[in-house]
Design a protein around this motif. Structure first.
Motif, short mmCIF file in Angstrom:
data_model
loop_
_atom_site.label_atom_id
_atom_site.label_comp_id
_atom_site.label_asym_id
_atom_site.label_seq_id
_atom_site.Cartn_x
_atom_site.Cartn_y
_atom_site.Cartn_z
N CYS A 1 -9.93 5.76 0.15
CA CYS A 1 -9.84 4.39 0.89
C CYS A 1 -9.57 3.29 -0.08
O CYS A 1 -10.46 3.27 -1.07
CB CYS A 1 -11.09 4.13 1.71
SG CYS A 1 -11.37 5.57 2.89
N ILE B 1 -6.92 -5.96 4.14
CA ILE B 1 -6.45 -4.98 4.59
C ILE B 1 -7.15 -3.75 4.17
O ILE B 1 -7.46 -3.57 3.10
CB ILE B 1 -5.00 -4.73 3.67
CG1 ILE B 1 -4.08 -6.02 4.06
CG2 ILE B 1 -4.13 -3.46 4.46
CD1 ILE B 1 -2.98 -6.31 3.21
N GLU B 2 -7.72 -2.96 5.20
CA GLU B 2 -8.23 -1.67 4.63
C GLU B 2 -7.52 -0.29 4.97
O GLU B 2 -6.95 -0.27 6.22
CB GLU B 2 -9.67 -1.68 5.55
CG GLU B 2 -10.61 -2.71 5.47
CD GLU B 2 -12.02 -2.35 5.97
OE1 GLU B 2 -12.56 -1.43 6.00
OE2 GLU B 2 -12.17 -3.34 6.93
N SER B 3 -7.15 0.29 3.99
CA SER B 3 -6.22 1.27 4.01
C SER B 3 -7.07 2.82 3.83
O SER B 3 -7.86 2.91 2.87
CB SER B 3 -5.09 1.23 3.09
OG SER B 3 -4.60 -0.14 3.34
N THR C 1 -9.71 -1.21 -0.06
CA THR C 1 -9.66 -2.33 0.75
C THR C 1 -9.01 -3.66 -0.14
O THR C 1 -9.36 -3.60 -1.24
CB THR C 1 -11.07 -2.77 0.98
OG1 THR C 1 -11.57 -1.52 1.96
CG2 THR C 1 -11.37 -4.13 1.70
N SER D 1 -2.86 0.16 -4.04
CA SER D 1 -2.70 -1.10 -3.34
C SER D 1 -2.46 -2.17 -4.32
O SER D 1 -3.14 -2.32 -5.49
CB SER D 1 -4.04 -1.32 -2.50
OG SER D 1 -4.04 -2.53 -1.87
N ILE E 1 -4.97 -4.14 9.29
CA ILE E 1 -4.55 -5.48 8.83
C ILE E 1 -5.48 -6.54 9.44
O ILE E 1 -5.01 -6.50 10.85
CB ILE E 1 -3.02 -5.73 8.73
CG1 ILE E 1 -2.36 -4.50 8.09
CG2 ILE E 1 -2.60 -6.95 7.96
CD1 ILE E 1 -0.93 -4.20 8.28
N LEU F 1 -1.07 7.55 6.16
CA LEU F 1 -1.74 6.34 5.77
C LEU F 1 -1.97 5.56 6.88
O LEU F 1 -1.29 5.35 7.90
CB LEU F 1 -0.83 5.41 4.86
CG LEU F 1 -1.10 4.04 4.51
CD1 LEU F 1 -2.45 3.99 3.66
CD2 LEU F 1 0.09 3.26 3.99
N ARG F 2 -3.22 5.04 7.04
CA ARG F 2 -3.76 4.21 8.05
C ARG F 2 -4.32 2.70 7.43
O ARG F 2 -5.01 2.91 6.46
CB ARG F 2 -4.75 4.66 9.05
CG ARG F 2 -5.31 3.84 10.23
CD ARG F 2 -6.31 4.45 11.22
NE ARG F 2 -6.55 3.69 12.12
CZ ARG F 2 -7.31 3.76 13.25
NH1 ARG F 2 -8.00 4.91 13.03
NH2 ARG F 2 -7.64 3.09 14.21
N SER F 3 -3.37 1.58 7.90
CA SER F 3 -3.96 0.51 7.33
C SER F 3 -4.20 -0.45 8.42
O SER F 3 -3.65 -0.76 9.59
CB SER F 3 -2.77 -0.38 6.41
OG SER F 3 -2.63 0.59 5.32
N ILE G 1 0.74 -1.18 0.14
CA ILE G 1 0.05 0.07 0.06
C ILE G 1 1.03 1.23 -0.08
O ILE G 1 1.55 1.45 1.02
CB ILE G 1 -0.85 -0.09 1.20
CG1 ILE G 1 -1.37 -1.41 1.56
CG2 ILE G 1 -1.95 1.20 0.98
CD1 ILE G 1 -0.90 -2.17 2.55
#
Length: 573
Positions: free
Chosen positions: A519, A509-511, A521, A469, A504, A500-502, A452
């Motif tokens: 966003c 993996i939602e980013s 996914t 991604s 897991i 960035l926030r991911s 990502i």
């Protein structure tokens, strides 16, 4: 077509006193999530039933209710009922008996998607699509049998069903997914039903004074885009000034409206102004578009979503259905298919040009061990392991600062498709300012990795930030969908950090890039990077160094899901 029946969304919050029943929940809760020995791809903190196929939320009297499409008999689509789970925090859940299942000629072939509306006196009402004796799609109503039951376990269908049938000129196979209803100043209720007319997706507006007798008004918005049917439409107001969200019936000068439709395997939305007196919706900027340049909730694996208004916290919460990326045979082998995204807050950005999404605050209750790094230079061609956490089940936040923007690559002004750009500029292709970001669910030798990442580019004299991604190296196994996804982020790297926030969770993996402006996914199925063999890296494969302003990562605890008891298996023909 498997995408027919997914957005049951009746997550409503039913508030009742915290008495003995809460304690009972505590006694029966146990972890039914990830067992990495036998089920390496089951998640630890995403909602999914213990088995079979799944794919709506409500807050009522102190409790959150999640209704979702469920097949009691197998891990593939079919025999669809409304399953029902409840929670106090949107994280930990108790599974109850199925709420709605086929019983009459108006839904004998399946109880499909729909929504929940709170009527005056706080009476919840479910509007749902039934597949009738002719397999035509009709709209039906169900009400709680006993509103004093805090868990609303039993629902009674209206003797007037079906309440809405396909209008003349509408294909009865393309008429489903009624929205949450809203009430105007005239005290009449309105709702939308997804459809397709003459090759164009649409949402048909209906109006009622008593919630029983409905009359068709016409299409809410005449889109010129040639799309598939609009599945799971959603329509709600957002405030242009306040950080608090609005109830579905709220109107006013300081509001815009969001119209969302699911088609072409993605959830698209447009912003505009709704005139209640004429029941017309006018788009502010662009119409729906099937290209990746259009506004989407999520540019990855995310479909048939639904929002609900959480009155307790004055917020609008979004859920999406996350499908698998493997084969049907693999789903049958592992015994389950599909899960819900993490619940996300939805707000309008300060610019008013788009929505922003962020994981609800409650997700932070699952954070455990933390590792933090401050102010680190990340040289070109480097990858640094983020150790000390459970990399297969983690929450990671990182922000980057670019100090040498003059070296940004220039792209052609016709390069407007971010997914195509990400497909050509994969994580293994060296650029200048990028790719840099995270390598999640990676093996120690990096043969498996889901990247990502970002590219900082220049287009027509302006800097643009591309978020990607890359699933191309996510698994050594074949027969998987390893599509790369991408979207541009509306931020200026001269003045803003790139964040960035991911989240897991074993196979998902939602980013969230740019504080939730973009966003993505991903669903992945690593064969090496499983359980404690998974690794997490922060990397920079560009030739120009970047600076990590801050990186924080947490191991994530399991959510608690109570076992399903007394689940009915409806009769099937």
């Amino acid at each position: 077509m498997k995408s027919l029946l997914i957005c049951v969304l009746g997550l409503f919050f039913a508030g009742f006193g915290y008495g003995a029943e809460v304690g009972d929940f505590d006694h029966v809760q146990r972890n039914l999530q990830s067992d990495t020995t036998d089920q390496p791809y089951r998640t630890g903190y995403h909602f999914q039933p213990p088995r079979n196929w799944m794919n709506g939320p409500m807050y009522y009297n102190g409790v959150y209710h999640l209704f979702y499409q469920y097949n009691p008999y197998g891990a593939v689509w079919g025999n669809i009922v409304w399953a029902h789970s409840v929670s106090y925090d949107l994280i930990n859940w108790v599974n109850l008996e199925d709420a709605i299942y086929p019983t009459g000629p108006f839904d004998v072939n399946g109880c499909w998607s729909g929504s929940v509306t709170l009527l005056p006196g706080d009476k919840p009402a479910i509007f749902y699509t039934g597949s009738d004796l002719k397999k035509h799609q009709v709209q039906n109503l169900a009400m709680p049998k006993n509103t004093s039951d805090p868990l609303l376990r039993e629902w009674v269908k209206s003797p007037h069903n079906p309440l809405i049938t396909p209008p003349n000129g509408t294909d009865p196979n393309f008429f489903r997914d009624p929205t949450t209803a809203w009430q105007g100043e005239d005290k009449a209720w309105r709702l939308l039903v997804g459809s397709q007319i003459k090759g164009r997706g649409t949402a048909i507006l209906y109006k009622s004074k008593d919630f029983i007798r409905w009359s068709m008004i016409g299409s809410l918005f005449n889109s010129m885009a040639e799309t598939d049917m609009w599945e799971c439409p959603d329509f709600y107001p957002v405030s242009t000034k306040s950080r608090n969200s609005l109830e579905t019936s709220d109107q006013g000068e300081l509001t815009k409206h969001v119209l969302k439709a699911s088609f072409n395997n993605h959830d698209y939305y447009i912003l505009g102004n709704y005139e209640m007196k004429t029941d017309r919706f006018s788009v502010e900027n662009d119409d729906f578009t099937v290209s990746t340049s259009g506004l989407r909730y999520d540019y990855g694996k995310f479909y048939a979503s639904k929002t609900f208004y959480d009155s307790a916290k004055e917020r609008r919460v979004l859920w999406g259905w996350i499908t698998e990326s493997d084969s049907e045979a693999f789903d049958i082998k592992k015994g389950w298919s599909g899960l819900q995204s993490i619940p996300r807050n939805v707000l309008l950005t300060k610019s008013g040009k788009q929505l922003v999404q962020w994981p609800i605050k409650e997700m932070e209750k699952l954070r455990a061990k933390e590792v933090t790094t401050l102010s680190m230079d990340l040289k070109g061609g480097s990858a640094v392991e983020v150790s000390g956490i459970t990399a297969a089940q983690a929450d990671v936040e990182v922000s980057f600062k670019i100090t040498d923007l003059a070296k940004a690559e220039t792209i052609d002004h016709n390069s407007v498709d971010p997914q195509l750009l990400c497909s050509s500029k994969t994580a293994s292709v060296r650029g200048k300012l990028g790719p840099f970001g995270l390598l999640a669910l990676a093996s120690e030798d990096l043969k498996e990795q889901t990247a990502i990442y970002f590219h900082v580019l220049k287009k027509q004299g302006k800097f643009v930030v591309l978020m990607c991604s890359d699933q191309s190296r996510s698994s050594l196994m074949g027969g998987l969908d390893k599509t790369s996804y991408g979207g541009f982020i509306d931020l200026d790297p001269r003045r803003e950090k790139i964040s960035l926030r991911s989240l897991i969770d074993h196979s998902i993996i939602e980013s969230f890039g740019g504080e939730g402006k973009t966003c993505i996914t991903a669903r992945v199925y690593p064969s090496l990077a499983v359980g404690n063999k998974a690794r997490l890296y922060v990397f920079n494969n560009g030739t120009v160094g970047v600076k990590i302003s801050r990186l924080s990562a947490w191991s994530m605890k399991n959510a608690q899901i109570a076992p399903i008891s007394k689940r009915r298996k409806p009769k099937t023909n």
